[in-house]
Write a protein that holds these residues in place. Sequence first.
Motif, PDB file in Angstrom:
ATOM      1  N   GLY A 151       0.996  -1.158   0.101  1.00 55.85           N
ATOM      2  CA  GLY A 151      -0.054  -0.231  -0.118  1.00 55.85           C
ATOM      3  C   GLY A 151       0.794   1.359   0.009  1.00 55.85           C
ATOM      4  O   GLY A 151       0.324   2.346   0.250  1.00 55.85           O
ATOM      5  N   GLU A 152       2.203   1.332  -0.196  1.00 57.43           N
ATOM      6  CA  GLU A 152       2.988   2.520  -0.382  1.00 57.43           C
ATOM      7  C   GLU A 152       2.434   3.303  -1.402  1.00 57.43           C
ATOM      8  O   GLU A 152       2.236   2.847  -2.520  1.00 57.43           O
ATOM      9  CB  GLU A 152       4.400   2.040  -0.436  1.00 57.43           C
ATOM     10  N   ARG A 153       2.497   4.582  -1.020  1.00 57.95           N
ATOM     11  CA  ARG A 153       1.771   5.649  -2.136  1.00 57.95           C
ATOM     12  C   ARG A 153       2.982   6.264  -2.840  1.00 57.95           C
ATOM     13  O   ARG A 153       4.018   6.332  -2.129  1.00 57.95           O
ATOM     14  CB  ARG A 153       0.806   6.258  -1.394  1.00 57.95           C
ATOM     15  N   SER A 154       2.710   6.868  -4.074  1.00 63.32           N
ATOM     16  CA  SER A 154       3.780   7.322  -4.664  1.00 63.32           C
ATOM     17  C   SER A 154       4.127   8.750  -4.048  1.00 63.32           C
ATOM     18  O   SER A 154       3.073   9.598  -3.752  1.00 63.32           O
ATOM     19  CB  SER A 154       3.443   7.633  -6.166  1.00 63.32           C
ATOM     20  N   ARG A 155       5.018   9.206  -3.707  1.00 62.00           N
ATOM     21  CA  ARG A 155       5.434  10.567  -3.245  1.00 62.00           C
ATOM     22  C   ARG A 155       5.429  11.845  -4.287  1.00 62.00           C
ATOM     23  O   ARG A 155       5.639  12.788  -4.102  1.00 62.00           O
ATOM     24  CB  ARG A 155       7.071  10.499  -2.838  1.00 62.00           C
ATOM     25  N   TYR A 156       5.190  11.030  -5.566  1.00 66.75           N
ATOM     26  CA  TYR A 156       5.271  12.148  -6.750  1.00 66.75           C
ATOM     27  C   TYR A 156       4.110  11.914  -7.703  1.00 66.75           C
ATOM     28  O   TYR A 156       3.512  10.826  -7.897  1.00 66.75           O
ATOM     29  CB  TYR A 156       6.513  12.122  -7.605  1.00 66.75           C
ATOM     30  N   LYS A 157       3.540  13.149  -8.021  1.00 64.62           N
ATOM     31  CA  LYS A 157       2.783  13.095  -9.255  1.00 64.62           C
ATOM     32  C   LYS A 157       3.320  12.517 -10.596  1.00 64.62           C
ATOM     33  O   LYS A 157       4.750  12.807 -10.676  1.00 64.62           O
ATOM     34  CB  LYS A 157       2.100  14.564  -9.492  1.00 64.62           C
ATOM     35  N   GLU A 158       2.692  11.739 -11.333  1.00 63.76           N
ATOM     36  CA  GLU A 158       3.413  11.299 -12.696  1.00 63.76           C
ATOM     37  C   GLU A 158       3.362  12.776 -13.562  1.00 63.76           C
ATOM     38  O   GLU A 158       2.848  13.539 -13.553  1.00 63.76           O
ATOM     39  CB  GLU A 158       2.268  10.435 -13.093  1.00 63.76           C
ATOM     40  N   PHE A 159       4.761  12.528 -14.144  1.00 63.27           N
ATOM     41  CA  PHE A 159       5.104  13.669 -15.148  1.00 63.27           C
ATOM     42  C   PHE A 159       5.968  13.203 -16.103  1.00 63.27           C
ATOM     43  O   PHE A 159       6.547  11.868 -16.051  1.00 63.27           O
ATOM     44  CB  PHE A 159       5.866  14.497 -14.504  1.00 63.27           C
ATOM     45  N   THR A 160       5.917  13.616 -17.592  1.00 67.98           N
ATOM     46  CA  THR A 160       6.677  13.013 -18.741  1.00 67.98           C
ATOM     47  C   THR A 160       8.235  13.667 -18.248  1.00 67.98           C
ATOM     48  O   THR A 160       8.245  14.823 -17.750  1.00 67.98           O
ATOM     49  CB  THR A 160       6.361  13.317 -19.947  1.00 67.98           C
ATOM     50  N   TRP A 161       9.022  13.106 -18.888  1.00 65.49           N
ATOM     51  CA  TRP A 161      10.519  13.574 -18.698  1.00 65.49           C
ATOM     52  C   TRP A 161      10.373  15.180 -19.571  1.00 65.49           C
ATOM     53  O   TRP A 161      11.361  16.154 -19.017  1.00 65.49           O
ATOM     54  CB  TRP A 161      11.627  12.775 -19.415  1.00 65.49           C
ATOM     55  N   ALA A 162       9.651  15.157 -20.662  1.00 64.34           N
ATOM     56  CA  ALA A 162       9.521  16.620 -21.292  1.00 64.34           C
ATOM     57  C   ALA A 162       8.936  17.753 -20.363  1.00 64.34           C
ATOM     58  O   ALA A 162       9.342  18.788 -20.303  1.00 64.34           O
ATOM     59  CB  ALA A 162       8.657  16.323 -22.658  1.00 64.34           C
ATOM     60  N   GLU A 163       8.006  17.144 -19.510  1.00 66.17           N
ATOM     61  CA  GLU A 163       7.393  18.074 -18.673  1.00 66.17           C
ATOM     62  C   GLU A 163       8.444  18.736 -17.502  1.00 66.17           C
ATOM     63  O   GLU A 163       8.517  19.863 -17.255  1.00 66.17           O
ATOM     64  CB  GLU A 163       6.107  17.322 -17.836  1.00 66.17           C
ATOM     65  N   TYR A 164       9.168  17.501 -16.914  1.00 66.93           N
ATOM     66  CA  TYR A 164      10.164  17.871 -15.999  1.00 66.93           C
ATOM     67  C   TYR A 164      11.325  18.937 -16.666  1.00 66.93           C
ATOM     68  O   TYR A 164      11.706  19.938 -16.162  1.00 66.93           O
ATOM     69  CB  TYR A 164      10.853  16.630 -15.360  1.00 66.93           C
ATOM     70  N   LYS A 165      11.721  18.691 -17.723  1.00 63.60           N
ATOM     71  CA  LYS A 165      12.911  19.318 -18.300  1.00 63.60           C
ATOM     72  C   LYS A 165      12.212  20.881 -18.561  1.00 63.60           C
ATOM     73  O   LYS A 165      12.922  21.755 -18.291  1.00 63.60           O
ATOM     74  CB  LYS A 165      13.217  18.879 -19.810  1.00 63.60           C
ATOM     75  N   LYS A 166      10.929  20.791 -18.995  1.00 65.13           N
ATOM     76  CA  LYS A 166      10.416  22.126 -19.339  1.00 65.13           C
ATOM     77  C   LYS A 166      10.393  23.083 -18.107  1.00 65.13           C
ATOM     78  O   LYS A 166      10.864  24.186 -17.956  1.00 65.13           O
ATOM     79  CB  LYS A 166       9.062  22.080 -19.782  1.00 65.13           C
ATOM     80  N   SER A 167       9.953  22.277 -16.940  1.00 61.52           N
ATOM     81  CA  SER A 167      10.043  23.121 -15.782  1.00 61.52           C
ATOM     82  C   SER A 167      11.238  23.342 -15.238  1.00 61.52           C
ATOM     83  O   SER A 167      11.710  24.192 -14.737  1.00 61.52           O
ATOM     84  CB  SER A 167       8.949  22.448 -14.773  1.00 61.52           C
ATOM     85  N   SER A 168      12.035  22.524 -15.167  1.00 60.81           N
ATOM     86  CA  SER A 168      13.574  22.521 -14.927  1.00 60.81           C
ATOM     87  C   SER A 168      14.332  23.737 -15.687  1.00 60.81           C
ATOM     88  O   SER A 168      15.150  24.479 -15.048  1.00 60.81           O
ATOM     89  CB  SER A 168      14.617  21.205 -14.956  1.00 60.81           C
TER      90      SER A 168
END
Length: 337
Positions: free
Chosen positions: A303-320
Amino acid sequence: MVVLLNPPTEQLSLAKACKPKNAHAAAAAIVPVIDLSSPNPAADVARACEELGFFKVTNHGFPKHVTARLEAEAARFFSLPEAEKEKGGPALPFGYGNKRIGCNGDMGWVEYLLLDITSGNPRPASLDFLRETSATSLCSALSEYISAVRKLACELLELMAEGIGIQPRDVFSKVVMGEGSDRMLRLNHYPPCPQLQGLAGSAGLTGFGEHTDPMIVSVLRSNNSSGFQIALRDGTWVPVPPDQDSFFINVGDAMQVLTNGRFRSVRHRVEANRCKSRLSMIFFGGPPPQQVIRPLSQLLTNGERSRYKEFTWAEYKKSSYNSKLADNRLAPFENML
Ligand SMILES: C=C1C[C@]23C[C@@]1(O)CC[C@H]2[C@@]12CC[C@H](O)[C@@](C)(C(=O)O1)[C@H]2[C@@H]3C(=O)O
Ligand SMILES: O=C(O)CCC(=O)C(=O)O
Ligand SMILES: [Fe+2]
């Protein structure tokens, strides 16, 4: 203490760098050393990724002449007249950069060449600004280094998977080594910093400001010049004694997400050196742009929950790429648990 520097260096931040006398001995004991020729290094690799997100590898079998050749070519490149090197800039993000890191005002006492090696070797066009002979010899030293460092990164990623107990063994390496995966090579040169002369060790100048690396893994090799530091969990900065015969491995943000925070993306920085120049070469291995980044299901048990919302690598890069170096780039993707 105030140091007067000429623009644009005057924007470089001064950081406190008070080191106890035996700091290097103490730091050497903190950095885990993994002997890749030992019978079963996987568990130690995983422990290092969990505790620090950082370790050093020895007996890695990396051909010495390949590193020596790239180091010589890189030194030759950085010794070219500034006007020649500037033809390869500005780095937006790829190409030659001097003091400006990224596009959001970060500055460091560093010049660099950042290369996109997604399609294997650096695109010859990315070195077109150099005279033909010098581009050819740098390009061939880079190609040789890239194929060896990819092999080492692959081996380390497989040990990480094995160590954390997930299958198949290539679960991380196939993401990084696949066609179209985001891969970069960075050559950093930190010239000796004359402005630090006479400051008697009371202050340090930022070579490369504190940050975590975005990708899955970074494989770093440097010459024997100090300056690299890592942050422990409690925020204490620890100098990492240089070792030109070893490689240093950083866990990146994407790996922290894939492991739901079990592996830790390590915060690190480089302090400029008063008298010795530092030359480093770093391979960054990440996912392809359309890859969805989320914790591996095998790690979400009981039952461990994800600490993160799903994202694509392109989304992360844009924000980074809209972030400052020191920002926590995973913050926008964190779940409230
Ligand atoms: C300020 C920046 C430079 C950087 C992209 C960013 O917007 C934030 C992350 C920075 C970093 C740190 C690790 C690597 O050196 C790098 C190439 C990367 O992937 O993320 C740099 C980026 C860069 O220099 O363009
Ligand atoms: O140059 C170094 O030793 C480290 C630089 C770094 O952390 C980076 O380029 O991401
Ligand atoms: Fe880094």
